[in-house]
Design a protein around this motif. Structure first.
Motif, PDB file in Angstrom:
ATOM      1  N   ARG A 273      57.939  31.241 -22.857  1.00  0.00           N
ATOM      2  CA  ARG A 273      57.900  30.386 -24.044  1.00  0.00           C
ATOM      3  C   ARG A 273      58.562  29.022 -23.835  1.00  0.00           C
ATOM      4  NH1 ARG A 273      58.149  35.592 -25.373  1.00  0.00           N
ATOM      5  NH2 ARG A 273      56.988  36.367 -27.184  1.00  0.00           N
ATOM      6  N   VAL A 274      59.424  28.911 -22.806  1.00  0.00           N
ATOM      7  CA  VAL A 274      60.155  27.658 -22.621  1.00  0.00           C
ATOM      8  C   VAL A 274      59.929  27.057 -21.231  1.00  0.00           C
ATOM      9  CG1 VAL A 274      62.435  26.562 -22.627  1.00  0.00           C
ATOM     10  CG2 VAL A 274      61.932  28.405 -24.259  1.00  0.00           C
ATOM     11  N   LYS A 275      60.322  27.786 -20.190  1.00  0.00           N
ATOM     12  CA  LYS A 275      60.307  27.205 -18.845  1.00  0.00           C
ATOM     13  C   LYS A 275      58.906  26.876 -18.346  1.00  0.00           C
ATOM     14  CE  LYS A 275      64.636  29.212 -17.173  1.00  0.00           C
ATOM     15  NZ  LYS A 275      65.279  30.062 -16.144  1.00  0.00           N
ATOM     16  N   LEU A 276      57.998  27.833 -18.453  1.00  0.00           N
ATOM     17  CA  LEU A 276      56.645  27.601 -17.955  1.00  0.00           C
ATOM     18  C   LEU A 276      55.917  26.527 -18.760  1.00  0.00           C
ATOM     19  CD1 LEU A 276      54.618  28.373 -15.824  1.00  0.00           C
ATOM     20  CD2 LEU A 276      53.991  30.388 -17.165  1.00  0.00           C
ATOM     21  N   PRO A 277      55.950  26.553 -20.099  1.00  0.00           N
ATOM     22  CA  PRO A 277      55.325  25.459 -20.853  1.00  0.00           C
ATOM     23  C   PRO A 277      55.938  24.092 -20.526  1.00  0.00           C
ATOM     24  CG  PRO A 277      55.690  27.329 -22.303  1.00  0.00           C
ATOM     25  CD  PRO A 277      56.388  27.636 -21.003  1.00  0.00           C
ATOM     26  N   ARG A 278      57.243  24.040 -20.361  1.00  0.00           N
ATOM     27  CA  ARG A 278      57.895  22.770 -20.046  1.00  0.00           C
ATOM     28  C   ARG A 278      57.418  22.236 -18.699  1.00  0.00           C
ATOM     29  NH1 ARG A 278      63.921  23.501 -20.657  1.00  0.00           N
ATOM     30  NH2 ARG A 278      63.755  24.617 -18.684  1.00  0.00           N
ATOM     31  N   LEU A 279      57.313  23.110 -17.714  1.00  0.00           N
ATOM     32  CA  LEU A 279      56.863  22.694 -16.389  1.00  0.00           C
ATOM     33  C   LEU A 279      55.393  22.279 -16.408  1.00  0.00           C
ATOM     34  CD1 LEU A 279      57.747  22.347 -13.459  1.00  0.00           C
ATOM     35  CD2 LEU A 279      57.148  24.753 -13.053  1.00  0.00           C
ATOM     36  N   LEU A 280      54.565  23.005 -17.154  1.00  0.00           N
ATOM     37  CA  LEU A 280      53.147  22.644 -17.269  1.00  0.00           C
ATOM     38  C   LEU A 280      52.988  21.246 -17.867  1.00  0.00           C
ATOM     39  CD1 LEU A 280      51.717  26.041 -18.571  1.00  0.00           C
ATOM     40  CD2 LEU A 280      50.929  24.852 -16.511  1.00  0.00           C
ATOM     41  N   ARG A 281      53.726  20.984 -18.913  1.00  0.00           N
ATOM     42  CA  ARG A 281      53.601  19.676 -19.570  1.00  0.00           C
ATOM     43  C   ARG A 281      54.166  18.565 -18.687  1.00  0.00           C
ATOM     44  NH1 ARG A 281      54.948  22.888 -24.607  1.00  0.00           N
ATOM     45  NH2 ARG A 281      52.984  22.947 -25.771  1.00  0.00           N
ATOM     46  N   ALA A 282      55.210  18.861 -17.925  1.00  0.00           N
ATOM     47  CA  ALA A 282      55.795  17.844 -17.046  1.00  0.00           C
ATOM     48  C   ALA A 282      54.882  17.525 -15.867  1.00  0.00           C
ATOM     49  CB  ALA A 282      57.156  18.319 -16.542  1.00  0.00           C
ATOM     50  N   ARG A 283      54.209  18.532 -15.322  1.00  0.00           N
ATOM     51  CA  ARG A 283      53.374  18.333 -14.133  1.00  0.00           C
ATOM     52  C   ARG A 283      51.961  17.872 -14.482  1.00  0.00           C
ATOM     53  NH1 ARG A 283      57.694  18.790 -12.060  1.00  0.00           N
ATOM     54  NH2 ARG A 283      58.313  20.207 -10.352  1.00  0.00           N
ATOM     55  N   ILE A 284      51.469  18.244 -15.671  1.00  0.00           N
ATOM     56  CA  ILE A 284      50.060  17.976 -15.992  1.00  0.00           C
ATOM     57  C   ILE A 284      49.921  16.965 -17.123  1.00  0.00           C
ATOM     58  CG2 ILE A 284      47.900  19.043 -16.754  1.00  0.00           C
ATOM     59  CD1 ILE A 284      48.989  21.642 -15.375  1.00  0.00           C
ATOM     60  N   SER A 285      50.378  17.330 -18.310  1.00  0.00           N
ATOM     61  CA  SER A 285      50.287  16.416 -19.446  1.00  0.00           C
ATOM     62  C   SER A 285      51.150  16.930 -20.586  1.00  0.00           C
ATOM     63  CB  SER A 285      48.841  16.285 -19.928  1.00  0.00           C
ATOM     64  OG  SER A 285      48.785  15.631 -21.184  1.00  0.00           O
ATOM     65  N   PRO A 286      51.888  16.048 -21.261  1.00  0.00           N
ATOM     66  CA  PRO A 286      52.658  16.491 -22.431  1.00  0.00           C
ATOM     67  C   PRO A 286      51.774  16.917 -23.587  1.00  0.00           C
ATOM     68  CG  PRO A 286      52.748  14.103 -22.193  1.00  0.00           C
ATOM     69  CD  PRO A 286      52.093  14.619 -20.957  1.00  0.00           C
ATOM     70  N   ASP A 287      50.466  16.627 -23.479  1.00  0.00           N
ATOM     71  CA  ASP A 287      49.549  16.955 -24.563  1.00  0.00           C
ATOM     72  C   ASP A 287      48.756  18.237 -24.318  1.00  0.00           C
ATOM     73  OD1 ASP A 287      50.210  14.672 -26.074  1.00  0.00           O
ATOM     74  OD2 ASP A 287      48.924  13.438 -24.797  1.00  0.00           O
ATOM     75  N   LEU A 288      49.205  19.049 -23.340  1.00  0.00           N
ATOM     76  CA  LEU A 288      48.588  20.373 -23.177  1.00  0.00           C
ATOM     77  C   LEU A 288      48.846  21.219 -24.414  1.00  0.00           C
ATOM     78  CD1 LEU A 288      49.334  21.659 -19.540  1.00  0.00           C
ATOM     79  CD2 LEU A 288      47.108  21.141 -20.522  1.00  0.00           C
ATOM     80  N   ARG A 289      47.860  21.986 -24.826  1.00  0.00           N
ATOM     81  CA  ARG A 289      48.013  22.885 -25.977  1.00  0.00           C
ATOM     82  C   ARG A 289      48.266  24.288 -25.434  1.00  0.00           C
ATOM     83  NH1 ARG A 289      42.438  21.849 -28.754  1.00  0.00           N
ATOM     84  NH2 ARG A 289      43.258  23.296 -30.339  1.00  0.00           N
ATOM     85  N   ILE A 290      49.507  24.736 -25.560  1.00  0.00           N
ATOM     86  CA  ILE A 290      49.933  25.995 -24.944  1.00  0.00           C
ATOM     87  C   ILE A 290      50.223  27.028 -26.023  1.00  0.00           C
ATOM     88  CG2 ILE A 290      51.652  27.098 -23.471  1.00  0.00           C
ATOM     89  CD1 ILE A 290      52.056  24.376 -22.119  1.00  0.00           C
ATOM     90  N   GLU A 291      49.637  28.215 -25.874  1.00  0.00           N
ATOM     91  CA  GLU A 291      49.859  29.321 -26.799  1.00  0.00           C
ATOM     92  C   GLU A 291      50.409  30.521 -26.028  1.00  0.00           C
ATOM     93  OE1 GLU A 291      46.286  30.073 -29.075  1.00  0.00           O
ATOM     94  OE2 GLU A 291      45.719  27.955 -28.919  1.00  0.00           O
ATOM     95  N   VAL A 292      51.275  31.281 -26.672  1.00  0.00           N
ATOM     96  CA  VAL A 292      51.894  32.441 -26.035  1.00  0.00           C
ATOM     97  C   VAL A 292      51.588  33.690 -26.861  1.00  0.00           C
ATOM     98  CG1 VAL A 292      54.047  33.485 -25.232  1.00  0.00           C
ATOM     99  CG2 VAL A 292      53.762  30.995 -25.135  1.00  0.00           C
ATOM    100  N   VAL A 293      51.131  34.752 -26.180  1.00  0.00           N
ATOM    101  CA  VAL A 293      50.947  36.049 -26.827  1.00  0.00           C
ATOM    102  C   VAL A 293      51.738  37.081 -26.040  1.00  0.00           C
ATOM    103  CG1 VAL A 293      48.664  35.522 -27.770  1.00  0.00           C
ATOM    104  CG2 VAL A 293      48.848  36.551 -25.499  1.00  0.00           C
TER     105      VAL A 293
END
Length: 413
Positions: A330-350
């Motif tokens: 919920r925190v580390k992986l989304p943060r890294l995705l947005r930092a490496r790819i785009s802050p505008d990625l739409r990330i959902e967690v189930v």
């Protein structure tokens, strides 16, 4: 007896999952209670008493540690009934052996032919067979209705499975049922050798295991425990440390370790300190092969290079837990995705069983190591994504790729 001992006290994700299916009031819950030797499911003459899937750990001679899944009747009706049937359908994804419970009286009647060929049981039999799930038919309440040998053979021929008469009330037939279960060929699909070709007897292996807020107090997480046991069984010498003690641990060794296995979350810190003579991998990557499809995960990681702003990414966790500070999913992986790819990625967690039927809105699914799931459960999820053309990767592989070290990672094979 040896098989029981190897599965004894096994985590639920390593137990054989036996699904109990049938119509309402067919005797499913009574059968579960009889097999367990205690009342773990509510039994009532009122149809629809079982509303959610009830899971109970049990030891079965010849099979070892198992989980019985008591499901709601697949003929349930109404709005709530439809929700219960959906939960029953979802239970199929976890099922490795299916018990189809049918009242003996339904087969004993003269017009049983229509029941065998036109009832919903036939549809469910086909569902199990399509998924390569072994099926055993249980003729329940045999103390009230006796099925002739001709009737039993007709059922076996119509449904293509063995049938056993059982009385949960008297216990008659239970031992026959246990023997029939043990005789089934069950392919759990798991590769027991977690480290596979990565190590040989006598190798020194260093485990890097952060003991942060997410680590359970007083114990290790399941992937670490299973990996440690695997290495000890393979006669390796195992050294362990936390992230901040890695340099000290390496300096204390007379030679670089053959392999360093780290928590994926600290790839960035561990990789620069890894000696060139040592290979590096992670617990999550080991479980990518143990529980899932390593080839599919590696292919899915290529999608990370093509993600763009506005793309939807689904992060799927196998276990349900209260999110903690710096939670990986919920925190580390989304943060890294947005930092490496785009802050505008739409990330959902189930988490848990909240996995969407329709995955097509997502550009990528990133699944955890799934140590709490059976391999069949994970493979069913991967198959759904594959049918819908949605790539899937794994926490460890994604973290290695996002940290730019995927080419350095050693994969079991």
């Amino acid at each position: 007896m040896e098989q029981i001992q190897t599965r004894k006290e096994a985590p639920r994700g390593n137990r054989l999952h036996i699904g109990v299916f049938g119509r309402r009031n067919s005797g499913k819950s009574s059968l579960v209670n009889a097999l367990c030797g205690q009342q773990v499911a509510v039994v009532s003459d009122t149809p629809g008493t079982t509303t959610d899937v009830v899971a109970k750990n049990i030891e079965i001679n010849g099979l070892g540690a198992c989980v019985l899944l008591d499901t709601a009747g697949f003929d349930d009706e109404g709005e709530l009934g439809a929700l219960r049937v959906e939960q029953t359908r979802r239970a199929v994804e976890r099922t490795e052996v299916a018990l189809l419970v049918v009242p003996a009286s339904a087969v004993a009647v003269e017009d049983a032919g229509r029941f065998l060929h036109e009832g919903p049981e036939r549809t469910w039999i086909n569902t199990f067979k399509d998924r390569n799930i072994p099926v055993l038919c249980v003729l329940s309440r045999s103390d009230f209705s006796e099925v002739s040998e001709a009737g039993r053979k007709a059922l076996c021929a119509a449904w293509g499975c063995e049938a056993v008469s059982v009385s949960a009330r008297t216990g008659a037939g239970l031992e026959t049922l246990r023997r029939a279960l043990a005789a089934l060929t069950v392919d759990a699909g798991e590769t027991d050798d977690l480290t596979a070709s990565l190590v040989a007897p006598g190798d020194v292996v260093l485990l890097v295991m952060p003991q942060d807020i997410q680590a359970p107090r007083g114990r290790l997480i399941l992937p670490q425990v299973q990996t440690l046991r695997n290495l000890l069984d393979k006669k390796c010498t195992v050294v362990s440390c936390t992230t901040e003690r890695l340099e000290t641990a390496l300096a204390g060794l007379s030679a670089p370790p053959s392999l360093i296995i780290t928590d994926s979350q600290v790839f960035k810190e561990v990789a620069p300190l890894c000696p060139p003579e040592s290979r590096i991998t992670s617990f999550s990557i080991l479980f990518a092969r143990h529980k899932g499809d390593l080839r599919l995960y590696r292919q899915g990681a290529e999608t990370l290079k093509r993600l763009r702003a506005g793309d939807r990414v689904l992060i799927a966790e196998a276990c349900s837990h209260v999110p903690l500070r710096e939670d990986i999913g919920r925190v580390k992986l989304p943060r890294l995705l947005r930092a490496r790819i785009s802050p505008d990625l739409r990330i959902e967690v189930v988490s848990g069983n909240d996995y969407p039927d329709d995955l097509t809105p997502y550009a990528l699914v990133i699944h955890c190591g799934a140590c709490m799931f059976t391999r069949r459960h994970v493979l069913n999820r991967l198959a759904r994504a594959d049918r819908q053309g949605v790539p899937v990767t794994n926490y460890g592989i994604a973290l290695a790729a996002l940290n730019g070290i995927l080419d350095r990672v050693a994969f079991p094979g």
